[in-house]
Design an enzyme around this catalytic site. Structure first.
Site, PDB file in Angstrom:
ATOM      1  N   SER A 161       0.510  -1.169   0.165  1.00 43.95           N
ATOM      2  CA  SER A 161       0.020   0.219  -0.622  1.00 43.95           C
ATOM      3  C   SER A 161       0.442   1.637  -0.515  1.00 43.95           C
ATOM      4  O   SER A 161       1.710   1.298  -1.100  1.00 43.95           O
ATOM      5  CB  SER A 161      -0.931  -0.238   1.563  1.00 43.95           C
ATOM      6  N   ASP A 188      -8.555  -6.256  -5.027  1.00 42.42           N
ATOM      7  CA  ASP A 188      -8.178  -4.919  -4.621  1.00 42.42           C
ATOM      8  C   ASP A 188      -9.187  -3.558  -5.446  1.00 42.42           C
ATOM      9  O   ASP A 188      -8.382  -3.780  -6.296  1.00 42.42           O
ATOM     10  CB  ASP A 188      -7.553  -4.693  -3.913  1.00 42.42           C
ATOM     11  N   HIS A 216      -8.013  -4.436  -0.284  1.00 45.46           N
ATOM     12  CA  HIS A 216      -6.409  -4.707  -0.144  1.00 45.46           C
ATOM     13  C   HIS A 216      -6.009  -5.424   0.820  1.00 45.46           C
ATOM     14  O   HIS A 216      -4.793  -5.094   1.193  1.00 45.46           O
ATOM     15  CB  HIS A 216      -6.630  -2.884   0.150  1.00 45.46           C
TER      16      HIS A 216
END
Length: 395
Positions: free
Chosen positions: A161, A327, A360
């Site tokens: 991320s 995601d 995610h």
């Protein structure tokens, strides 16, 4: 007595380094000095070729593996590092083979200099006067930590991320100081939808009556309601629709009648409020504002006439890029943008798109195919670090 489980690095203690030198920031702000809190796991080998840097995401920190010691009577098992599934003896990032380093970024709220730290010019918390920091600023401070540890080149820089953005920036800013770059569930920049989610979260915090324009420390309060809402918004985006359906469905909690009370009725409501309450107790609101702005601002192509290929034309590291099919916050297409730009520059890049339902948050979870990919790639790096193996020079 708490006994850490097998394949854990055990009880770990954070360390602190103070840099008594100015830090000039991209925002034109300046810190006269600053400190970083960090942890290390494993042993640095004789030629210092087996060091791996972990970059944390939005709400992460330096504590990625093992357990922290706690006071008597507390539940030590709840102090587990946020990426303990990935890092430890026998795990993909194997601390029997690698020397792993992780730090809390400047602007954070877990020991590194940030908004809740004392401003030496006022002897009060920085609060809203803390300067804006960027991903590139974090990478430069991590390089200072590397110097402090005597590490000239990382075997790998790894992040998921926002951490993946830092890993990517490392390959741009310091192309000779890492041999491998692992970018997981990330993107070369945020799209408008993601920026919008971040702004809604920030507005929830800034419009909380207890925010006091960021000076809530002096009021002995915190914008807890706004922080809860911000975290609830975040968690909705971190999970996929399928995972939320599997996890909660439309299950109603037990109640005798329908009503208009605004207590949690559906299981998903209860879960989100619980996550919001937990977040309030461990994170600082001004830090959250800073971190989300750093996310928004990240765009290495912006300084290369909008071309990601041009932005990556000096990259020398080999890459592993990983995405997850469910995601939607950082979709696989965003990872493929990075892969295409690297391929255009003839960079060695491996790409894996993991089929899963977890959204995610998948990069934090022990998903079989994902762990196998990480294990395989990290084994390759570990073999390069063996004494009889010539450590490759960057191209």
């Amino acid at each position: 007595m708490f006994v850490p489980p097998d394949h854990s690095v055990g009880i770990v203690t954070p360390k602190t380094v103070v840099f008594d030198e100015p830090l000039e920031l991209e925002s034109k702000g300046r810190l006269e000095s600053y400190q970083l809190v960090y942890e290390t796991y494993g042993t640095l080998n004789s030629n210092k070729s087996n060091a791996v840097l972990i970059c944390h995401a939005l709400s992460g920190d330096h504590h990625v593996a093992g357990y922290h010691a706690v006071e008597s009577g507390q539940d030590q098992s709840k102090t587990k590092g946020w990426w303990d599934t990935m890092i430890g003896p026998g795990k993909p990032i194997d601390t029997n083979r690698f020397y792993v380093v992780s730090s809390n970024n400047v602007g954070g709220c877990n020991g590194s200099t940030g908004p809740s730290s004392t401003n030496p010019n006022t002897n009060k918390p920085y609060g809203p006067d803390f300067p804006i920091v960027t991903v590139a600023d974090w990478v430069r401070t991590q390089a200072k930590l590397s110097d402090h540890l005597g590490i000239e080149q990382w075997a790998a820089v790894v992040g998921g991320s926002l951490g993946g953005m830092q890993a990517l920036q490392w390959s741009i800013t310091f192309p000779d100081r890492l041999r491998h770059c692992l970018v997981i569930a990330s993107a070369p920049k945020l799209n408008a939808q993601n920026i919008g989610f971040n702004d809604v979260a920030r507005q929830a915090i800034r419009t909380d009556p207890d925010f006091h324009n960021g000076n809530y420390y002096n009021q002995h309060t915190s914008p807890a309601r706004g922080m809860r809402v911000a975290r609830m918004i975040g968690h909705i985006t971190y999970l996929s629709e399928d995972m939320m359906g599997l996890k909660f469905g439309r299950d109603l909690r037990k109640k005798s009648k329908f009503d208009y009370e605004f207590t949690p009725e559906f299981e998903v409501e209860s879960y989100l409020r619980h996550q919001g309450d937990r977040f309030v107790n461990r994170f600082d609101a001004n830090t959250y504002l800073l971190m989300t702005k750093a996310l928004d601002y990240f765009d290495p192509a912006d300084e290369a006439a909008g071309s990601l290929t041009k932005a990556l034309d000096q990259v020398k590291a080999d890459f592993l890029v990983v995405s997850f099919t469910s995601d939607w916050r950082f979709s696989p297409e965003r990872s493929r943008e990075i892969v295409r730009a690297l391929q255009s520059n003839r960079v060695n890049v491996s790409y894996s798109e993991i089929q899963c339902d977890q959204g995610h948050d998948s990069f934090l979870l022990e998903i079989k195919d994902y762990m196998a990919v990480m294990q395989s790639y990290m084994n390759r790096i570990a073999n390069e670090c063996l004494p009889n193996h010539h450590v490759k020079a960057n191209k």
